[in-house]
Write an enzyme that holds these catalytic residues in place. Sequence first.
Site, PDB file in Angstrom:
ATOM      1  N   ARG A 146      15.918  59.612   9.116  1.00 25.22           N
ATOM      2  CA  ARG A 146      14.556  60.050   9.926  1.00 25.22           C
ATOM      3  C   ARG A 146      13.815  60.274   8.635  1.00 25.22           C
ATOM      4  O   ARG A 146      12.224  60.019   8.802  1.00 25.22           O
ATOM      5  CB  ARG A 146      14.798  61.222  10.516  1.00 25.22           C
ATOM      6  N   GLY A 147      14.270  60.884   7.713  1.00 19.39           N
ATOM      7  CA  GLY A 147      13.339  61.049   6.530  1.00 19.39           C
ATOM      8  C   GLY A 147      12.825  59.957   5.844  1.00 19.39           C
ATOM      9  O   GLY A 147      11.392  59.915   5.439  1.00 19.39           O
TER      10      GLY A 147
END
Length: 426
Positions: A365-366
Amino acid sequence: MAGIVGTSSTAAILASRPFSSYSSKNSFLCLHPTPGLSSGRKFYGGIGVPLKKERFQFHVSISNVATDISPAQEQVQKLAASKENQRPVYPFAAIVGQDEMKLCLLLNVIDPKIGGVMIMGDRGTGKSTTVRSLVDLLPEIKVVAGDSFNSDPEDAEVQGPEVRDKIMKGEELPVVLTKINMVDLPLGATEDRVCGTIDIEKALTEGVKAFEPGLLAKANRGILYVDEVNLLDDHLVDVLLDSAASGWNTVEREGISISHPARFILIGSGNPEEGELRPQLLDRFGMHAQVGTVKDAELRVKIVEERARFDRNPKEFRESYKAEQEKLQEQISAARSFLSSVTIDHDLRVKISKVCAELNVDGLRGDIVTNRAARALAALKGRDKVAAEDIATVIPNCLRHRLRKDPLESIDSGLLVIEKFYEVFS
């Protein structure tokens, strides 16, 4: 609405026609003669006109007249009425300082797929005021008129069950333009109020799925704001996690199941002194903004004076910032339309992922959020290509809350991200 019409000739014509031609929905027409009356008045737009003397006077009363208003017109009227009745909101352009928080909010409006923002900071730093001031800047979107789920007439992924059924039948959908909706989720809300409820009695007696939409349905394609999100009950946190992950809300009651789209920008705010947020929910926020108390005495005085001006005359205060607000609105609209043409080099993508890997960020997700936020910032600046400085601006907000916490570490996690960024990008 009731009206009185005179002359027996008019009444005779009315009486000779079938009542069905005058009735609309629940309206009905009643004729009753009143003998002995020799005069009357006819009303045109509230003006009484004397009538000729006749032997009979008929009273025609029309009750519950329903005018044919399209769902689109009804939706526009409701929006206009709600806009007039709503409380005055502090202008976004009038917020002094807190640039990090304001940038995170603007980037999420430009690209909702970033996934929202978590705002943590001291009490009294304008977190709630800033979020709610975003309402004036939200762009307009196409929605199906009269639909409880703000369905997109063109995207099947964010359409409610009723709209999908109408499309399958080939019916024409009335479409209106409306601003992106912002929904407040109160801390004391029940699960039924958030998710919606099914009318079991109606389902058993009439055999239909009677669904009363909740806050998640109202927030579809909009913003869901949770103030003091770190104090939210665990069962509501679970509901938000499920909906934020899948983009759908499913209500199960007594063997009856109803699903509807629930794609929203999740915005939360809170004070870290009042408790930490669960890591599972924290990871669902695309960006994290850290807000501190303004230390500069001149800025503090300016904030106090501006707030006093707003409290004295909100309308005049909002008018003074109208030009800045409109300019910001145009900037956001241009960035949203320009976003699809913004590109990011493969080399920069590799370096972003290298930073995430060396910081031991769990999951991907980062990486995804950093790429999206950098593109949104480039679009906001009017550029069609992402630069390293765009990534440097957004990467602390995208990764800060995803790092594993070390209780012995005194340095801020945002500084760790910046250090690793310059190490990789040098």
